[in-house]
Design an enzyme around this catalytic site. Structure first.
Site, mmCIF file in Angstrom:
data_model
loop_
_atom_site.group_PDB
_atom_site.id
_atom_site.type_symbol
_atom_site.label_atom_id
_atom_site.label_comp_id
_atom_site.label_asym_id
_atom_site.label_seq_id
_atom_site.Cartn_x
_atom_site.Cartn_y
_atom_site.Cartn_z
ATOM 1 N N PHE A 83 -6.845 -8.355 5.041
ATOM 2 C CA PHE A 83 -5.928 -8.491 6.160
ATOM 3 C C PHE A 83 -4.544 -8.748 5.524
ATOM 4 O O PHE A 83 -4.171 -8.007 4.635
ATOM 5 C CB PHE A 83 -6.466 -9.512 7.173
ATOM 6 C CG PHE A 83 -7.555 -8.861 8.017
ATOM 7 C CD1 PHE A 83 -8.758 -8.448 7.430
ATOM 8 C CD2 PHE A 83 -7.354 -8.574 9.348
ATOM 9 C CE1 PHE A 83 -9.733 -7.768 8.173
ATOM 10 C CE2 PHE A 83 -8.325 -7.912 10.102
ATOM 11 C CZ PHE A 83 -9.507 -7.503 9.518
ATOM 12 N N ILE A 116 -1.696 7.050 -12.297
ATOM 13 C CA ILE A 116 -3.064 7.538 -12.043
ATOM 14 C C ILE A 116 -3.093 8.959 -11.477
ATOM 15 O O ILE A 116 -4.146 9.572 -11.397
ATOM 16 C CB ILE A 116 -3.873 6.584 -11.121
ATOM 17 C CG1 ILE A 116 -3.174 6.407 -9.767
ATOM 18 C CG2 ILE A 116 -4.106 5.241 -11.809
ATOM 19 C CD1 ILE A 116 -4.046 5.702 -8.723
ATOM 20 N N TYR A 168 -1.369 5.653 5.971
ATOM 21 C CA TYR A 168 -1.811 4.655 4.983
ATOM 22 C C TYR A 168 -3.280 4.285 5.227
ATOM 23 O O TYR A 168 -4.109 4.326 4.312
ATOM 24 C CB TYR A 168 -0.915 3.411 5.073
ATOM 25 C CG TYR A 168 -1.449 2.218 4.302
ATOM 26 C CD1 TYR A 168 -1.519 2.248 2.908
ATOM 27 C CD2 TYR A 168 -1.896 1.069 4.963
ATOM 28 C CE1 TYR A 168 -2.026 1.158 2.202
ATOM 29 C CE2 TYR A 168 -2.393 -0.020 4.266
ATOM 30 C CZ TYR A 168 -2.454 0.034 2.883
ATOM 31 O OH TYR A 168 -2.963 -1.040 2.191
ATOM 32 N N ASP A 216 1.707 -0.448 14.949
ATOM 33 C CA ASP A 216 1.409 -1.882 14.788
ATOM 34 C C ASP A 216 0.592 -2.394 15.983
ATOM 35 O O ASP A 216 1.132 -2.560 17.078
ATOM 36 C CB ASP A 216 2.728 -2.685 14.720
ATOM 37 C CG ASP A 216 3.112 -3.040 13.301
ATOM 38 O OD1 ASP A 216 2.262 -2.881 12.393
ATOM 39 O OD2 ASP A 216 4.252 -3.482 13.091
ATOM 40 N N GLY A 246 5.622 -2.125 -9.469
ATOM 41 C CA GLY A 246 5.179 -3.404 -10.027
ATOM 42 C C GLY A 246 6.212 -3.956 -10.997
ATOM 43 O O GLY A 246 7.295 -3.393 -11.176
ATOM 44 N N PHE A 285 -6.380 -1.550 -7.697
ATOM 45 C CA PHE A 285 -5.334 -1.947 -6.753
ATOM 46 C C PHE A 285 -4.248 -0.879 -6.616
ATOM 47 O O PHE A 285 -3.499 -0.899 -5.642
ATOM 48 C CB PHE A 285 -4.602 -3.214 -7.251
ATOM 49 C CG PHE A 285 -5.433 -4.459 -7.287
ATOM 50 C CD1 PHE A 285 -5.609 -5.234 -6.146
ATOM 51 C CD2 PHE A 285 -6.030 -4.880 -8.466
ATOM 52 C CE1 PHE A 285 -6.362 -6.394 -6.179
ATOM 53 C CE2 PHE A 285 -6.779 -6.045 -8.511
ATOM 54 C CZ PHE A 285 -6.952 -6.808 -7.367
ATOM 55 N N LEU A 329 4.314 1.070 -13.036
ATOM 56 C CA LEU A 329 5.488 0.193 -12.854
ATOM 57 C C LEU A 329 6.462 0.730 -11.816
ATOM 58 O O LEU A 329 7.576 0.226 -11.686
ATOM 59 C CB LEU A 329 6.213 -0.071 -14.192
ATOM 60 C CG LEU A 329 5.411 -0.873 -15.209
ATOM 61 C CD1 LEU A 329 6.227 -1.091 -16.494
ATOM 62 C CD2 LEU A 329 4.986 -2.237 -14.646
ATOM 63 N N ASP A 348 -0.705 0.592 -15.028
ATOM 64 C CA ASP A 348 0.227 0.552 -13.894
ATOM 65 C C ASP A 348 1.416 1.451 -14.246
ATOM 66 O O ASP A 348 1.880 1.443 -15.386
ATOM 67 C CB ASP A 348 0.692 -0.906 -13.653
ATOM 68 C CG ASP A 348 1.359 -1.095 -12.300
ATOM 69 O OD1 ASP A 348 2.366 -0.415 -12.034
ATOM 70 O OD2 ASP A 348 0.878 -1.912 -11.507
ATOM 71 N N TYR A 399 1.687 -7.178 -6.893
ATOM 72 C CA TYR A 399 1.545 -8.534 -6.328
ATOM 73 C C TYR A 399 0.113 -9.073 -6.498
ATOM 74 O O TYR A 399 -0.128 -10.026 -7.241
ATOM 75 C CB TYR A 399 1.966 -8.464 -4.859
ATOM 76 C CG TYR A 399 1.673 -9.685 -4.018
ATOM 77 C CD1 TYR A 399 1.907 -10.977 -4.488
ATOM 78 C CD2 TYR A 399 1.194 -9.527 -2.714
ATOM 79 C CE1 TYR A 399 1.646 -12.078 -3.683
ATOM 80 C CE2 TYR A 399 0.944 -10.627 -1.905
ATOM 81 C CZ TYR A 399 1.165 -11.897 -2.403
ATOM 82 O OH TYR A 399 0.904 -12.986 -1.603
HETATM 83 N N1 NAD Z 1 -0.390 -6.773 0.227
HETATM 84 C C1 NAD Z 1 -1.227 -6.725 1.262
HETATM 85 O O1 NAD Z 1 -1.103 -7.497 2.222
HETATM 86 C C2 NAD Z 1 -2.340 -5.720 1.275
HETATM 87 C C3 NAD Z 1 -3.144 -5.625 2.423
HETATM 88 C C4 NAD Z 1 -4.186 -4.703 2.427
HETATM 89 C C5 NAD Z 1 -4.452 -3.934 1.313
HETATM 90 N N2 NAD Z 1 -3.646 -4.025 0.213
HETATM 91 C C6 NAD Z 1 -3.935 -3.165 -0.933
HETATM 92 O O2 NAD Z 1 -3.960 -3.945 -2.102
HETATM 93 C C7 NAD Z 1 -3.461 -3.208 -3.219
HETATM 94 C C8 NAD Z 1 -2.408 -4.023 -3.925
HETATM 95 O O3 NAD Z 1 -1.380 -4.368 -2.998
HETATM 96 P P1 NAD Z 1 -0.076 -5.148 -3.485
HETATM 97 O O4 NAD Z 1 0.473 -5.872 -2.319
HETATM 98 O O5 NAD Z 1 -0.371 -5.875 -4.734
HETATM 99 O O6 NAD Z 1 0.874 -3.907 -3.800
HETATM 100 P P2 NAD Z 1 1.949 -3.716 -4.985
HETATM 101 O O7 NAD Z 1 2.824 -2.570 -4.570
HETATM 102 O O8 NAD Z 1 2.597 -5.002 -5.314
HETATM 103 O O9 NAD Z 1 1.032 -3.274 -6.203
HETATM 104 C C9 NAD Z 1 0.577 -1.965 -6.378
HETATM 105 C C10 NAD Z 1 0.739 -1.631 -7.836
HETATM 106 O O10 NAD Z 1 0.224 -0.311 -8.043
HETATM 107 C C11 NAD Z 1 1.112 0.373 -8.900
HETATM 108 N N3 NAD Z 1 0.968 1.803 -8.630
HETATM 109 C C12 NAD Z 1 1.250 2.470 -7.487
HETATM 110 N N4 NAD Z 1 1.003 3.769 -7.645
HETATM 111 C C13 NAD Z 1 0.542 3.924 -8.907
HETATM 112 C C14 NAD Z 1 0.133 5.048 -9.676
HETATM 113 N N5 NAD Z 1 0.167 6.290 -9.170
HETATM 114 N N6 NAD Z 1 -0.292 4.857 -10.944
HETATM 115 C C15 NAD Z 1 -0.320 3.605 -11.474
HETATM 116 N N7 NAD Z 1 0.086 2.523 -10.808
HETATM 117 C C16 NAD Z 1 0.512 2.680 -9.541
HETATM 118 C C17 NAD Z 1 2.489 -0.146 -8.547
HETATM 119 O O11 NAD Z 1 3.432 0.062 -9.598
HETATM 120 C C18 NAD Z 1 2.193 -1.623 -8.288
HETATM 121 O O12 NAD Z 1 2.329 -2.381 -9.462
HETATM 122 C C19 NAD Z 1 -2.965 -1.885 -2.663
HETATM 123 O O13 NAD Z 1 -3.938 -0.902 -2.900
HETATM 124 C C20 NAD Z 1 -2.837 -2.155 -1.170
HETATM 125 O O14 NAD Z 1 -3.031 -0.994 -0.402
HETATM 126 C C21 NAD Z 1 -2.596 -4.903 0.173
#
Ligand code: NAD
Length: 326
Positions: free
Chosen positions: A170, A52, A141, A285, A36, A73, A33, A31, A11
């Site tokens: 946030f 990774i 987490y 929460d 994603g 990310f 996938l 990624d 995202y």
């Molecule tokens: N969405 C939120 O509100 C939010 C809030 C705080 C922090 N975050 C952090 O932001 C980052 C992105 O969040 P998001 O909402 O886009 O999540 P998301 O799940 O949409 O994206 C994460 C991506 O990482 C990839 N991924 C996961 N494990 C992997 C691995 N081992 N190797 C390669 N790729 C891998 C997934 O396929 C995915 O495309 C994350 O680290 C999350 O912890 C998000």
């Protein structure tokens, strides 16, 4: 510049990739996938499917390559899921991040932006939450993200040339204003996409917790539009490029909205009525999570532009109605 984005099919990562390409950076995405979507990755970027946690593939990938910066990310993102599968979260978020950082730094990368989270703070003792608030995560987490911040700090102690920023998001929310990209998690745990899925499928929406210590008894969160969020990364990257060091910033608006207020806005924007089923609150929460965003504002001049609740919900609805078929 040549920027490596891990999790760039997710995202927030996919919005980041487009933003970097739009300023003429060369972008490579890795990624797995697993969570994603390849179609979310801008075609101008190079894409490599890679996990990774796979140290050998990661080492091979970096061999002979140079990147000016890394934006990390990739990881799992659900508080709830992490309580069920803490080991899985530790292996991906902590060990996976260690792999990426150590190989990247070994290959000469000296600028890293890391996606951290408000979950590092745990139950706030002070609202709004400043960056120096005690860190007591209440979920695996949050623990994995705090541990990864520590990994970066330790790496920096060994490599004075390394600069990093840990950005504590946030609640990321919203979509591209033209509906071309949006939030599509699986599993989805976030209130806005879940409410929209419920409307589009005609199913009930589960509202978790109506006994919080808040005016309407539902929990309060701070929503930042994904377009603003990626802009904060650009500001943070410029900072670590200019002034070597380690930086920690909250990314939020400083405004809290209760779950009921969010659901009311969803009904207002969509013109549809939700079928709300009240459920027990979810473990871990807190009542309120609202950022003190003053540090990033004063140090980097970052102010959100798109993050009012109505604009967030409108953009999310545009994306959901155009892209999600049930
Ligand atoms: N969405 C939120 O509100 C939010 C809030 C705080 C922090 N975050 C952090 O932001 C980052 C992105 O969040 P998001 O909402 O886009 O999540 P998301 O799940 O949409 O994206 C994460 C991506 O990482 C990839 N991924 C996961 N494990 C992997 C691995 N081992 N190797 C390669 N790729 C891998 C997934 O396929 C995915 O495309 C994350 O680290 C999350 O912890 C998000």
């Amino acid at each position: 510049m040549k920027i490596l984005v891990t999790g760039g099919a997710g995202y927030i990562g996919s919005f980041m990739v487009k933003r970097l390409l739009d300023q003429d950076d060369q972008v490579t995405v890795i990624d797995s996938l697993e969570r994603g979507h390849l179609e979310a990755v801008d075609r101008r970027a190079d894409f490599i499917k890679l996990d990774i946690r796979d140290l050998k593939s990661l080492t091979d990938f970096f061999s002979g390559k140079h990147f000016d910066g890394l934006i990390h990310f990739a990881g799992y993102i659900s508080v709830e899921e992490s309580s069920k599968y803490p080991k899985k979260y530790y292996e991906n978020n902590v060990e996976g991040s260690k792999n990426v950082f150590s190989i990247a730094v070994g290959s000469g990368v000296n600028k890293i932006i890391f996606s951290s989270t408000a979950a590092v703070y745990g139950n706030p003792i002070k609202i709004p939450i400043p960056e120096d608030h005690p860190k007591n995560p209440t979920s695996p987490y949050g623990e994995t993200k705090l541990a990864t911040e520590e990994t970066l700090k330790a790496l920096r102690e060994k490599n004075a040339n390394l600069s990093f920023a840990a950005l504590r998001y946030f609640n990321a929310a919203g979509a591209a204003l033209d509906g071309s990209n949006g939030e599509n998690h699986d599993p989805e745990t976030h209130i806005i996409p879940l409410a929209m899925r419920a409307l589009l499928t005609g199913s009930e929406f589960s509202l978790y917790g109506t006994d919080y210590d808040t005016p309407d008894r539902t929990c309060i969160r701070d929503y930042i539009h994904v377009l603003d969020l990626v802009e904060a990364h650009i500001k943070a990257f410029n900072r670590i490029e200019k002034d070597r060091g380690c930086y920690y910033y909250n990314i939020g608006t400083g405004q809290g909205h209760s779950n009921r207020q969010v659901l009311d806005m969803v009904e207002k924007v969509t013109g549809r009525k939700l079928k709300i089923r009240e459920e027990e609150r979810r473990a871990g929460d807190p009542d309120r999570l609202v950022a003190d965003p003053s540090k990033i504002k004063s140090e980097l001049g970052f102010s959100p532009k798109y993050s009012n609740l109505e604009a967030i919900v409108k953009s999310a609805w545009t994306w959901h109605t155009r892209n999600l078929k049930f």
